[in-house]
Design a protein around this motif. Sequence first.
Motif, PDB file in Angstrom:
ATOM      1  N   ARG A  24      -0.526  -1.138  -3.025  1.00  0.00           N
ATOM      2  CA  ARG A  24       0.496  -0.567  -2.146  1.00  0.00           C
ATOM      3  C   ARG A  24       1.721  -0.158  -2.976  1.00  0.00           C
ATOM      4  N   LEU A  27       5.342  -1.587  -2.429  1.00  0.00           N
ATOM      5  CA  LEU A  27       5.437  -3.008  -2.756  1.00  0.00           C
ATOM      6  C   LEU A  27       5.507  -3.212  -4.275  1.00  0.00           C
TER       7      LEU A  27
ATOM      8  N   GLY B  73       3.891  -3.395   3.346  1.00  0.00           N
ATOM      9  CA  GLY B  73       3.042  -4.277   2.554  1.00  0.00           C
ATOM     10  C   GLY B  73       2.018  -5.010   3.413  1.00  0.00           C
TER      11      GLY B  73
END
Lengths: 233, 320
Positions: A24, A27, B73
């Motif tokens: 991701r 992140l 996330g």
Amino acid sequence: MLLPEWFKLAGVFIVVIGFALKLRTTLVVVAAALITGLIAGLPLFTMPGQEGIVNMLGRAFSENRLMTLFLITLPAIGLAERYGLQEQSAALIRRARAATVGRLSILYQLFRVLHGFLGLRLVGHAPFVRPLIFPMSAGAAETKGEVDAEKLEQIKAANSASENYGNFYGQNLSVVQPGILLVYGVMKGLGYEVSLWRLILFTTPIVLLSIVLGAVQFLHLDRRLNVTAKKNG
Amino acid sequence: MSESWFLNLETVYAVTGAVLFVFAVMTFRDKGNRHRYGSGLFWLLLAVAFGFGGVLPHWVTGMLVLVMVGIDGLKRVSIGSYDETKHEQQVEHASRLKNKIFLPVIAIPMVTFIFALAFRIAGLDSSAVNRAALIGLVVGGIVAMILALRITGSTTRTLFQEGRRLNDAIGSLSLLPQLLASLGVIFTAAKVGNLIAGGIQSIVPENSLFLLVLANCVGMTVFTIVMGNSFAAFPVIASGVLVPLIVKPFGVDPAMVAILTLTAGSSGTLMTPMGANFNIVPTALLNMKDQYGVIKFQLPFALTIWSFHVLLMWILIKTL
């Protein structure tokens, strides 16, 4: 904290590994920022005489909102697409027999170099490539044969690249552009007052080279699109 | 005139924030979105960070960003449902509206261009010209919305649904350029660049001009790949490598090596996912399957033009 200096590169490694593993993205970037800041001994929140990591995060986010302004163009583009923008682009370009993906990309790169020369600075993916250059290119490719998903990817990549090539190298052709001003400012700070015109003089061969190399790559893509089109009948 | 509300970027950020707010409300109400609350909250927080970024304390914006990244996330940002049209309907619309459908999308670049050009001709400083182009982009976006509604006779609701469709396709990636800018700020504060410049200084022999030129260009490109931006890398490399190791000891033309070092860095920008607004956002804007598709296409170009930089710099130092 008494960590060795090179520990600060941890953030760089996190980013490299995160991007490589396609984790991701948001992140990965924020983790790298937090860890680098903490290793360097920066506080999380601002203390007297020391800006905090979260404060830097917020400040940089606010100061760079301009990078996300393109969102405002989406409703109009979306509605135009709903009412046949891509179909009409294809219909129009079908009549222009000389148009190909490669030629359109070359032309667009030149157009962006001209922007740079005129001292205009913008990122063209949202205003030009998405609504105009890509539908025209896709339309041009359709006149030469079946356009499958793989080819469509190549066309999108080429259109985006022509924007970057034209923007990156062309912008150094004007003395009001930030690249030239940055070089001038940094060199002056280091004790060398360079002439703005000399900077432009020495960037000219690179601009010409970028146009030639871009043209070679785009025309090569045309040939590749053509060959597979013929193979597929 | 230069500081009027009209030329103030906060105004256009507020307008964009308002559009994001509409997307957020529509997302909360979209039962076709698997994670409508997570996604809605994400866009709502972005609307707040966007519209009020100029007045909120930076630590509050920072916290908003951390929450948004947290939601993303946990994979709670997803696409919705938009009552999409069939291809045949689009063809039918196209044959009815003909070239009129181009007016809104041409309005976006035209207005952007006119704003930038007008302020350039008015002789304002370059930061005002840059702002004018951004304000032009936003004004162009609004003009385009009005034209699109007029020409298609569609509803405002459909207009924003279509905007949301494209916005959701981009998703959390639209945060990325701003997050990377934050990472750059923190790298700079942590003096990561000095570390890289110091590393180069300790490796390269001081008397070999070609190796110094090579190390200068490698360093510039590597640091650009890390920062995602040649403008952030240039001051570090110029002060750490170019001036102390090449310009000063060999007495070469500072203008020539400086500008060639900058554009050697552009090769780095073409190769890095860190340059998200140039390389990753377009793949999202164009719905590409491969997130690195643009970078892969640019790779041979970037390496070729980079090699020419090394050669050109070395030859020019030798001949000038």
